[in-house]
Design a protein around this motif. Structure first.
Motif, PDB file in Angstrom:
ATOM      1  N   GLY A  37       0.822  -1.194   0.000  1.00  0.00           N
ATOM      2  CA  GLY A  37       0.000   0.000   0.000  1.00  0.00           C
ATOM      3  C   GLY A  37       0.858   1.246   0.000  1.00  0.00           C
ATOM      4  N   ALA A  38       1.914   1.227   0.802  1.00  0.00           N
ATOM      5  CA  ALA A  38       2.778   2.401   0.886  1.00  0.00           C
ATOM      6  C   ALA A  38       3.417   2.669  -0.475  1.00  0.00           C
ATOM      7  CB  ALA A  38       3.853   2.177   1.943  1.00  0.00           C
ATOM      8  N   VAL A  39       3.970   1.623  -1.100  1.00  0.00           N
ATOM      9  CA  VAL A  39       4.614   1.805  -2.402  1.00  0.00           C
ATOM     10  C   VAL A  39       3.593   2.264  -3.439  1.00  0.00           C
ATOM     11  CG1 VAL A  39       5.823   0.628  -4.261  1.00  0.00           C
ATOM     12  CG2 VAL A  39       6.395   0.117  -1.883  1.00  0.00           C
ATOM     13  N   LEU A  43       3.531   5.904  -5.407  1.00  0.00           N
ATOM     14  CA  LEU A  43       3.661   5.999  -6.868  1.00  0.00           C
ATOM     15  C   LEU A  43       2.449   6.687  -7.482  1.00  0.00           C
ATOM     16  CD1 LEU A  43       5.228   2.546  -7.756  1.00  0.00           C
ATOM     17  CD2 LEU A  43       6.286   4.794  -7.876  1.00  0.00           C
ATOM     18  N   VAL A  44       1.256   6.340  -6.992  1.00  0.00           N
ATOM     19  CA  VAL A  44       0.060   6.947  -7.568  1.00  0.00           C
ATOM     20  C   VAL A  44       0.052   8.441  -7.301  1.00  0.00           C
ATOM     21  CG1 VAL A  44      -2.450   7.066  -7.365  1.00  0.00           C
ATOM     22  CG2 VAL A  44      -1.345   4.859  -7.577  1.00  0.00           C
ATOM     23  N   VAL A  45       0.443   8.821  -6.081  1.00  0.00           N
ATOM     24  CA  VAL A  45       0.466  10.253  -5.771  1.00  0.00           C
ATOM     25  C   VAL A  45       1.475  10.970  -6.664  1.00  0.00           C
ATOM     26  CG1 VAL A  45       1.134  11.924  -4.009  1.00  0.00           C
ATOM     27  CG2 VAL A  45      -0.387  10.052  -3.423  1.00  0.00           C
ATOM     28  N   PHE A 282      -1.098   1.282  -9.633  1.00  0.00           N
ATOM     29  CA  PHE A 282      -2.531   1.106  -9.402  1.00  0.00           C
ATOM     30  C   PHE A 282      -2.825  -0.285  -8.867  1.00  0.00           C
ATOM     31  CE2 PHE A 282      -2.998   4.815 -12.167  1.00  0.00           C
ATOM     32  CZ  PHE A 282      -3.948   5.516 -11.441  1.00  0.00           C
ATOM     33  N   ASN A 283      -2.078  -1.247  -9.403  1.00  0.00           N
ATOM     34  CA  ASN A 283      -2.295  -2.616  -8.970  1.00  0.00           C
ATOM     35  C   ASN A 283      -1.998  -2.782  -7.482  1.00  0.00           C
ATOM     36  OD1 ASN A 283      -2.500  -5.398  -8.897  1.00  0.00           O
ATOM     37  ND2 ASN A 283      -1.812  -5.552 -11.003  1.00  0.00           N
ATOM     38  N   LEU A 284      -0.873  -2.236  -7.053  1.00  0.00           N
ATOM     39  CA  LEU A 284      -0.495  -2.361  -5.641  1.00  0.00           C
ATOM     40  C   LEU A 284      -1.501  -1.662  -4.745  1.00  0.00           C
ATOM     41  CD1 LEU A 284       3.362  -1.798  -5.796  1.00  0.00           C
ATOM     42  CD2 LEU A 284       2.143  -3.902  -5.284  1.00  0.00           C
ATOM     43  N   LEU A 285      -1.900  -0.461  -5.171  1.00  0.00           N
ATOM     44  CA  LEU A 285      -2.838   0.287  -4.346  1.00  0.00           C
ATOM     45  C   LEU A 285      -4.169  -0.449  -4.269  1.00  0.00           C
ATOM     46  CD1 LEU A 285      -3.394   2.842  -2.729  1.00  0.00           C
ATOM     47  CD2 LEU A 285      -4.149   3.931  -4.827  1.00  0.00           C
TER      48      LEU A 285
END
Ligand code: ATP
Ligand code: ATP
Ligand code: SF4
Ligand code: SF4
Ligand code: MG
Ligand code: MG
Lengths: 658, 366
Positions: A37-39, A43-45, A282-285
């Protein structure tokens, strides 16, 4: 991180209502504690920031063509090199972030908003609507994606907005199909029927029960389609129908670089890299969000048991505990030997100890029944003995379990599977949820029969039929093709028993195996189990609330209260002259145990114990008629001792003898 | 056999019957709609020609063999399944006259507790959400505070504590889940409760607490219960009338004292005989209860559907009643060829579907 510290964190589980933290912050915190989630969020931000201020950051004019400097490799002046028209690739990537995000997110949103409702509609209404929709989708899927996108753009005209619609349309079939499949399996779950029975409207059932339960799959699918949507957009761009030329967009840039892939590979590298990383982000989030909103994985995710993992490893390689080494191996070894077992649930507030020091043994051909208070830890204990305690959820804080003389805890995964397959059959408490609603009963039985054996398909089928006949299901040949929801509650329970018996286990762990069976069929199942015990010496651990059943079927009985065995011994001894006040109260509560028709039944007064908040001393103290506030009861947890040929944990057990 | 049959239960108070089930049948899988039109499939006759009435404030129990159609009957009563034929009337409204919206409105008054408590709770909702949903659906206790009070009260009634409200179903024990399911049904104050195996996962003490709660609600609010259970002691304790189901039909029904105290149908007799048995099962001598296995509801035996296993039909044939030879041995001819009509018991308070219900045989149990 000692156990004591963990336990100290337990107490107040309930009232968190007093000061509610801001939900947005809570969510943020819960995303950030997960590495993925952190990664993903970072990245998304970053990506969003890029989309907003990218153009301002661009060091050079991204549109200025410079034919003197075409196709340059990365250098100090052009960090990512220049393209075939001499434009600065770095600047173009920065500027392109916005369009890329728009097309990717927009396309997926369009597909989601159209495809998911269609899929749910098909699954909900079935009938001709489903037939028509699914046919249409099959047809769409039989064309290459690009054909559809082309058609849409050709009709609507080429601009960014229409590109979004076009790439969205391409992904509709995938969404609709997936949504239909997962909705069908959710609709087969009884809780849907439960809420319909409650009187909920279809809209409510879909919004509150279906959508949340399918959202995980759909979220994952969305992140996967994000990248493929951008690639279709670049395909359009390649044909001159995408975002209009001078405006950069990563997919189009990647598409453009195709012609130079051999001579100038760096041209594809950077847009490709950015595209891949954004899809990954996006996938990780998405995955992190799913973990948060899926209650079944949530508690586990909060405390990633890294340390425990290491600890378990070392424990496994350590020599077996002394008590275990002493246990005799060989033909006379008990099939199950449990010593000093402590089990605790990992919860958000720390460890919640539900099994607090249990010792038991079962020899071949014997049946031990466990009875006890609802919520006292019987199922948790049974699952741990069956090596099925999920380490993410349940911590084995102390004690040993040996199956057939071999230690069963802390084994490597393959050995555990092997042990389970060869030696243990389990019947879970909720039969209906132990069966997969979307597989036929035949398929599930066959899987159990096949595991680890080399039978041909015909032999497997014969064995399945024989098993169903054993548990008294009529017409087994035809029944094999049916799905679980087409069986009655008691039939499902019998099928689960058949699955447990499929591998001829040495040990049968049965949690309320006959709670849905009428007495005649119950008797037949018991007779079957007796047969197997007689022929093969199977040991049975039976969890039940039916004292009548215990009296008729078991050899020994153990009474559980608040995570401990408070009285155990041979059935004749314990049931005929119970010494522990809880056992006595159980005997007195059973319907037909004396109270006349229409009279209230005798139940044990007082609050049932709440794990994590047990009273000091004897856990039964607040409800115990014998205690009457005597100091001995509060002093310490009464140890188990031998009184009148049974183990009992009560300081004043002898008083019941006189 | 299809003649409308009225239970001679409370002939004078007939107007106060809140649940009236008349000749209801339900078949499964007579045709399946696939992509390629209708396909014939074997018919499961889950419920066949069942009739009974439940007066307000009383308790009707359904017992019977596993797979005999009890849960299907419960679903028919609350309108979750539509009958293939026959009619269910709840409080003078025929269910067949209601559309889906009408049924939803009716469900506030009629609640069903499903058989499998784990599976009937949404895994993604906490106990609090599950209970609040019941109130939301029927727009009860709209005020937050009142809602929370109602939920707290009900959760206490079923013997759970507030700490359980924040849990998800998988974090509860089997008995705790079952109590949540019961709490969900009573939280919106229904008039009729249909309970499918309500206490099977509860230890006897909690079971006693729940049964006392149900009795208390019944006394205070004149609730009507239809209870499906395998526990015959429970039936004797709480029910007023009982229906015994075998292969989709009621083979014996009526006053609980009559049916449980002096059963006249051989199936009921064997149920009672086993329930009364407390001596340990002999490990070295395999014992059978009823001869033969349960027939399939896909192919129900001719005549009396119990004839394949009936000890009385066998005994009668041996005793010289006109008999025929079947795959299941030599049986009384009437049993194999003609479906029995309900025979009222001497007092008229119960009926048994057996040609020889009144024949007192010297030795039934052997
Ligand atoms: N995942 C979990 N997280 C936290 N607590 C849990 C979890 N699962 C179960 N519990 C709690 O642990 C206790 C023991 O549960 P368990 O299922 O072993 O009880 P049980 O003795 O089988 O009861 P029953 O007779 O009702 O089935 C219960 O109080 C339950 O609320
Ligand atoms: N949806 C369905 N499709 C086909 N057959 C069904 C369906 N639902 C139930 N049946 C069949 O109807 C019969 C009666 O089922 P039902 O669930 O009513 O039995 P039950 O009396 O509740 O049994 P139990 O005591 O085991 O729960 C069974 O043979 C079952 O296989
Ligand atoms: S130790 Fe005391 S409180 Fe506990 S069961 Fe015995 S008498 Fe009761
Ligand atoms: S009619 Fe015949 S087969 Fe049926 S229950 Fe009576 S005696 Fe048995
Ligand atoms: Mg349990
Ligand atoms: Mg049922």
């Amino acid at each position: 991180m000692s156990l004591a510290q963990d336990m100290a964190a337990v107490p107040e589980r309930a009232e968190s209502t007093t000061a509610k933290p801001n939900p947005a912050w809570t969510l943020l915190r819960r995303i950030l504690v997960q590495p993925k989630g952190a990664v993903g969020l970072t990245l998304v931000v970053l990506y969003l920031v890029l989309a907003v201020i990218g153009p301002a950051l661009a060091p050079q004019d991204a549109f200025r063509q410079n034919f003197a400097q075409t196709l340059r490799p990365p250098s100090a002046a052009h960090w990512f090199g220049t393209d075939q028209l001499g434009r600065d690739v770095f600047s173009r990537i920065l500027i392109g972030a916005r369009a890329t995000l728009g097309i990717g997110v927009g396309g997926v949103t369009v597909a989601f908003l159209i495809g998911v409702p269609l899929g749910i509609l098909a699954a909900w209404r079935r009938g001709w609507i489903e037939a028509v929709l699914m046919r249409a989708i099959d047809v769409m899927l039989s064309f290459p994606d690009i054909v559809f996108a082309l058609a849409v753009v050709a009709i609507l005209g080429a601009n960014t907005q229409n590109v979004i619609i076009a790439v969205g349309v391409v992904s509709i079939p995938v969404f609709a199909r997936t949504a239909r499949a997962v909705t069908l399996s959710v609709l087969a779950e009884p809780y849907i029927e439960g809420s319909v029975a409650l009187g909920a409207s279809p809209a409510r059932v879909i919004m509150r029960h279906v959508l949340p339960n399918i959202s995980g799959t759909l979220l994952t699918l969305s992140t996967l389609l994000f990248a493929s949507t951008l690639l279709s957009a670049s395909g359009l761009g390649f044909l001159g129908l995408g975002t209009q030329p001078p405006f950069p967009e990563w997919g189009t840039m990647l598409g453009d670089s195709r012609s130079y892939i051999r001579s100038h590979p760096y041209l594809a590298t950077f847009p490709g890299l950015f595209l891949a990383v954004s899809a990954l982000a996006f996938n990780l989030l998405g995955d992190a969000l799913r973990t948060i909103y899926d209650p079944t994985s949530r508690r586990a995710a909060r405390r990633l048991p890294m340390l425990n993992f290491l600890r378990r490893r070392t424990a496994a390689s350590a020599p077996p505990a002394a008590g275990l080494a002493a246990a005799p191996a060989g033909p006379d070894a008990p099939v199950v030997a449990v010593e000093g077992l402590h089990l605790a649930f990992r919860t958000g507030e720390g460890l919640l100890e539900v099994v607090r020091g249990v010792d038991l043994t079962i020899c071949a051909g014997r049946t031990l029944a466990i009875v006890g208070e609802s919520g006292s830890g019987k199922s948790t204990l049974l699952r741990a003995i069956g090596t099925l305690a999920n380490p993410q959820e349940v911590a084995i804080t102390a004690g040993t379990v040996a199956i057939g003389g071999e230690p069963a805890l802390g084994l490597p995964a393959a050995a555990v599977r092997d042990l389970r397959r060869r030696k243990i059959g389990i019947v879970f408490q909720d039969a209906a949820s132990a069966l997969n609603p979307v597989l036929t009963v035949g398929a599930q039985l066959a899987e159990a029969v096949r595991a680890g054996s080399r039978l041909g398909p015909q032999a497997v089928r014969q064995r399945c039929i024989a098993l169903l006949r054993d548990v008294n299901i009529a017409d087994p040949e035809r029944r094999l093709e049916m799905y679980p929801h087409q069986f009655s509650g008691g039939m499902k329970q019998r099928i689960v028993i058949a699955i447990a018996l499929a591998q001829n286990p040495e040990l049968l762990l049965a949690d309320e195996p006959t709670s849905a069976l009428d007495v005649t069929i119950q008797q037949q199942i018991l007779v079957l189990l007796r047969e197997i015990q007689r022929k093969r010496g199977m040991a049975i651990l039976l969890v039940t609330h039916d004292l009548n059943l215990v009296a008729r079927f078991a050899d020994d009985v153990a009474v559980m209260y608040a995570g401990r065995l408070v009285e155990s011994g041979a059935i004749a001894t314990v049931l005929e002259q119970p010494l522990h006040p809880y056992t006595q109260a159980l005997r007195a509560s059973a319907p037909g145990a004396g109270e006349g028709r229409g009279q209230p039944l005798r139940s044990i007064p007082g609050e049932p114990p709440l794990v994590g908040q047990l009273p000091s001393g004897c856990a039964f103290r607040p409800r115990c008629p014998r205690s009457a506030n005597r100091a001995e009861c509060a002093a310490q947890e009464p140890p188990e001792r031998m009184v009148a040929s049974r183990q009992v944990a009560c300081v004043f057990a002898e008083e019941a003898l006189s | 056999m299809n003649a409308p049959f009225r239970l001679p239960l409370t002939p004078d108070a007939a107007s106060d019957d809140v649940v009236i089930v008349q000749n209801v049948s339900r078949h499964f899988g007579s045709s399946r709609t696939g992509l390629f039109g209708r396909r014939a499939a074997p018919v499961v006759r889950a419920v066949e020609d069942v009739s009974f009435r439940v007066p307000r404030g009383s308790c009707f129990a359904i017992v019977g063999e596993s797979g005999s159609g009890k849960s299907s009957l419960a679903r028919l009563v609350v309108g979750l399944l539509r009958p293939t034929s026959g009619e269910v009337t709840i409080g003078s409204v025929a269910l067949s006259s209601l559309d889906d919206a009408g049924l939803r409105g009716m469900r506030r008054k009629v609640q069903l507790v499903l058989q499998d408590p784990r599976a009937s709770l949404d895994p993604r909702m906490t106990v609090l959400d599950t209970l609040a949903e019941a109130l939301t659906v029927h727009s009860l206790h709209r005020d937050r505070q009142a809602r929370r009070e109602r939920i707290d009260a009900v959760i206490g009634m079923v013997g759970l504590s507030q700490a359980h409200l924040t849990r998800y179903p998988h974090e509860l024990s089997g008995g705790q889940r079952q109590r949540v399911a019961i709490a969900r049904a009573i939280v919106c104050e229904p008039e009729i409760l249909v309970l499918d195996e309500p206490v099977s996962a509860l230890d006897v003490s909690v079971q006693a607490q729940i049964i006392n709660l149900l009795a208390d609600l019944q006394a205070r609010l004149a609730l009507t219960y239809i209870v499906i259970t395998h526990d015959l002691a429970l039936v004797a304790h709480m029910a007023d009338a009982v229906g015994v189901m075998y292969l989709g039909r009621f083979v014996e029904q009526g006053d609980v004292g009559d049916v449980c105290g002096a059963p006249r149908h051989p199936y009921t007799q064997s149920l009672m005989a086993i329930a009364a048995q407390v001596s340990p099962l002999d490990r070295d001598r395999p014992a059978t209860v009823l001869e033969g296995s349960i027939p399939s509801p896909l192919a129900i035996p001719s005549g009396c559907s119990f004839h394949t296993r009936c000890p009385r039909a066998r005994a009668l044939a041996a005793a010289g009643v006109e008999a025929v030879d079947t795959a299941d041995g030599r049986l009384a001819r009437l049993c194999v060829e003609a479906a029995p009509l309900p025979h009222p018991a001497p007092g008229g308070r119960s009926t048994a579907k057996c040609h020889f219900a009144d024949q007192s045989l010297p030795d039934q149990s052997s």
